[in-house]
Design an enzyme around this catalytic site. Structure first.
Site, short mmCIF file in Angstrom:
data_model
loop_
_atom_site.label_atom_id
_atom_site.label_comp_id
_atom_site.label_asym_id
_atom_site.label_seq_id
_atom_site.Cartn_x
_atom_site.Cartn_y
_atom_site.Cartn_z
N LYS A 219 -7.48 -16.87 27.82
CA LYS A 219 -8.90 -16.70 27.83
C LYS A 219 -9.12 -15.27 28.53
O LYS A 219 -9.85 -14.52 28.52
CB LYS A 219 -9.95 -17.98 28.03
CG LYS A 219 -11.35 -17.66 27.87
CD LYS A 219 -11.89 -17.97 29.60
CE LYS A 219 -13.30 -17.15 28.71
NZ LYS A 219 -14.61 -17.12 30.25
N PRO A 236 -12.25 -13.11 23.40
CA PRO A 236 -11.51 -14.33 23.91
C PRO A 236 -11.97 -15.68 23.33
O PRO A 236 -12.94 -15.60 23.31
CB PRO A 236 -12.56 -13.92 25.39
CG PRO A 236 -12.60 -12.31 24.63
CD PRO A 236 -12.89 -12.19 23.76
N ASP A 238 -12.67 -19.81 24.80
CA ASP A 238 -13.04 -20.69 25.67
C ASP A 238 -13.71 -21.95 24.73
O ASP A 238 -14.28 -21.70 23.45
CB ASP A 238 -14.00 -20.09 27.07
CG ASP A 238 -15.03 -19.95 26.37
OD1 ASP A 238 -15.63 -19.97 25.27
OD2 ASP A 238 -15.73 -19.67 27.55
#
Length: 288
Positions: A219, A236, A238
């Site tokens: 990430k 990204p 998460d």
């Protein structure tokens, strides 16, 4: 966009696809802070800037036209057609809705070294604490910047950081992240990693290089690719983005690997922009 110089300020007229709240409140940058309803103040590339917005008019205070051309034009990504990006993403009905909430987002072109350290600090952290650690880092080891009667501090470079001891770095109160900050600085200063070489690599190779730094995982490396290397194909993921994607595009829980693959296929070279619009939309609508 029209540029007017007046009383040592630069006034930008007819600025499109630009909203300071959207730009500075989406987790991509940690050194600009809101000082009143329409104004932010921060530091980038060794220069401080106060910037305000009133509709399509943006004012940069105590700024020369040269600094605008050398720093701020690229920093705020003014050369990119965000209208075109939004039109392309809006073909998807979910993205069409998401864009309405963060229509003024721009992905800043930030210094790579600063982005590496900032997102190492961001791991398992919250934004107020991230900002506090970074500010202490700059105040302790950066250079003074005199701007509009106040003193601000530049982001310490890799050479300065590599010369620090663990005891020196303890003043910023970064906890376990100290050793990752030092590892990044030492690898870059020793020549084991070259920031200039990383900039020339394709996205996958750049990601591999970044992940040789301790503390940089999947990430964090994607955040650095997107915000420090302008790799808009980086998406990204998460826990928060994972939940948003599951909510929007899946009917059950998925692995991060599955979501990353889905995003690459669906959004391709503009996945980073999609991620930012989805993040802002989900937060504004309190999607859990």
């Amino acid at each position: 966009m029209d540029i007017i110089s007046k009383n040592n300020n630069l006034i930008l007229k007819n600025v499109q696809d630009f909203n300071l709240d959207h730009i500075f409140d989406c987790g991509q940058c940690f050194r600009f802070n809101k000082i009143n309803e329409n104004t932010y103040l921060g530091v980038a590339f060794g220069h401080a800037l106060k910037i305000s917005q009133n509709g399509s008019t943006v004012t940069l205070y105590n700024t020369s036209e040269q600094d605008f051309q050398d720093i701020w034009f690229d920093y705020f990504d003014f050369s990119r057609d965000y209208g075109k990006i939004k039109n392309e993403l809006a073909q998807d009905k979910i993205m069409n809705e998401a864009i309405k909430y963060g229509e003024g987002i721009r992905i800043l072109n930030q210094d790579l070294w600063e982005t590496i350290i900032s997102f190492i600090i961001s791991a398992s952290n919250n934004i107020p604490r991230i900002k506090g650690i970074i500010e202490r880092f700059c105040e302790s080891f950066g250079n003074e910047i005199h701007y509009m009667g106040n003193i601000y501090y530049s982001f310490p470079d890799s050479k300065t950081t590599a010369a620090l001891s663990k005891e020196d770095l303890s003043v910023i109160r970064a906890g376990f992240r100290d050793k990752y900050i030092m590892d990044a600085a030492q690898k870059i200063c020793s020549g084991e990693l070259s920031l200039e070489d990383i900039k020339l690599l394709d996205t996958e190779k750049a990601k591999e290089a970044l992940m040789t730094i301790n503390g940089i995982g999947n990430k964090v490396s994607d955040c650095i690719l997107l915000f420090g290397l302008n790799r808009a194909d980086a998406f990204p993921v998460d826990v928060w983005i994972k939940r948003i994607m599951e909510h929007c595009y899946f009917d059950k829980e998925q692995s991060i690997k599955t979501i990353s693959s889905f995003a690459r296929e669906k959004f391709g070279s503009i996945g980073g922009y999609a991620q930012q619009y989805l993040f802002f939309w989900a937060r504004e609508n309190k999607i859990k």
